[in-house]
Write a protein that holds these residues in place. Structure first.
Motif, short mmCIF file in Angstrom:
data_model
loop_
_atom_site.label_atom_id
_atom_site.label_comp_id
_atom_site.label_asym_id
_atom_site.label_seq_id
_atom_site.Cartn_x
_atom_site.Cartn_y
_atom_site.Cartn_z
N GLU A 1 37.18 40.41 43.06
CA GLU A 1 36.39 40.14 44.27
C GLU A 1 36.83 38.84 44.93
O GLU A 1 36.96 38.75 46.15
N GLU A 2 37.07 37.81 44.11
CA GLU A 2 37.54 36.53 44.66
C GLU A 2 38.90 36.71 45.32
O GLU A 2 39.16 36.13 46.40
N ARG B 1 33.66 42.45 33.45
CA ARG B 1 32.92 41.74 34.50
C ARG B 1 33.73 40.56 35.03
O ARG B 1 33.77 40.28 36.23
N SER B 2 34.39 39.84 34.10
CA SER B 2 35.22 38.71 34.53
C SER B 2 36.38 39.16 35.42
O SER B 2 36.68 38.54 36.45
N LYS C 1 36.46 41.91 37.21
CA LYS C 1 35.90 42.34 38.49
C LYS C 1 35.60 41.15 39.39
O LYS C 1 35.82 41.18 40.61
N THR C 2 35.08 40.09 38.79
CA THR C 2 34.82 38.86 39.58
C THR C 2 36.11 38.29 40.15
O THR C 2 36.17 37.87 41.32
N ASP C 3 37.15 38.28 39.30
CA ASP C 3 38.45 37.79 39.79
C ASP C 3 38.98 38.64 40.92
O ASP C 3 39.56 38.13 41.91
#
Length: 279
Positions: free
Chosen positions: A238-239, A231-232, A234-236
């Motif tokens: 997306e950013e 999840r982390s 994936k967040t990175d």
């Protein structure tokens, strides 16, 4: 009056009786030379006419005096008639010469006025051209400063593009890491399923079941940690994608502005070329 060439395209003459100095500019040295020759020609014609008139007056006076001293009344009448006729004829010729000289002077005065007006127009056009050149120089200086600023901005954007490329490389590495973690997660899930099957098949081995249960819990914790990492990551990602889109929008806007400035520079260059051709 005497006409004097003060330069290749300018001459002047002085009227001492009027205490006035006149000056006249020409577009070429040939016109100045022609004007000087005509000036001298008119001056010489006026002098000759004046001398001739003075000579005729003196001759007439001499004839008149000789007639009054030496002749009788009849002789005076016979001599005066032809002399008066001849003098009148000469006076008529002098009048015609003076009239022609005056006409020539008037003609040259008109041409002189025309040349003065032409000189004034040329001076005004030269001043306007000089002002236009100064204005183009200022605009060119402004555009050159703007061009330098745009070059600096381009360098900055190129650096940002390099940063984007490095960010893409990091994203690629993150994707590979995510794939590895997903593969490891599938392996753990497979192992977890096998452990569950073993716990169902061998219910009699309680101790082994407890060991398996502990191992299962540890695997679940690892699985949870791996999911958190996924999840982390994936967040990175997306950013990173958001920053990349933002940089692309900013780069496109800047390129549009740069195209407009380049068109302005082309228009300015064509204006300078046209102005140079006109001059």
């Amino acid at each position: 009056m005497t006409f004097t060439k003060t330069s290749q395209k300018f001459g002047q003459w002085a009227d001492s009786r009027a205490n006035t100095v006149f000056g006249l500019g020409f577009s070429s040295e040939q016109q100045l030379t022609k004007f000087a020759e005509k000036f001298q020609e008119v001056k010489e014609a006026a002098r000759l006419a004046r001398d001739k008139s003075q000579e005729k007056i003196e001759t007439s006076s001499d004839h008149s005096q000789a007639s009054s001293v030496n002749g009788t009344d009849d002789e005076k009448a016979s001599h005066v008639g032809p002399a008066d006729t001849h003098l009148k004829s000469e006076n008529d010729k002098l009048k015609i010469a003076l009239t022609q000289s005056a006409a020539n002077v008037k003609k040259w005065e008109m041409e002189l006025q025309t040349l003065r007006e032409s000189n004034a127009r040329l001076t005004a056009a030269l001043q306007e051209s000089a002002a236009s050149v100064e204005q183009w120089k200022r605009q060119f200086s402004i555009c050159r400063d703007e061009n330098d600023r745009l070059r600096t901005k381009i360098d900055e954007l190129e650096e940002q593009c390099s940063e984007i490329d490095r960010e893409k490389e990091r994203n690629t590495q993150l994707k590979r890491r995510i794939e590895e973690l997903e593969l490891e997660l599938r392996e753990k899930e497979t192992e977890l399923k096998d452990l569950r099957k073993q716990s169902e098949i061998i219910p009699q081995l309680m101790s082994e079941c407890e060991y398996v249960s502990e191992k299962l819990e540890a695997a679940e914790r690892d699985n949870q940690n791996l999911e958190d990492k996924v999840r982390s990551l994936k967040t990175d990602i997306e950013e990173s994608k958001y920053r990349q889109r933002h940089l692309k929008v900013e780069l496109k806007s800047f390129l549009d502005v740069l195209d407009g400035k380049i068109d302005d520079l082309h228009d300015l260059r064509r204006g300078l070329s046209k102005l140079g051709a006109d001059n």
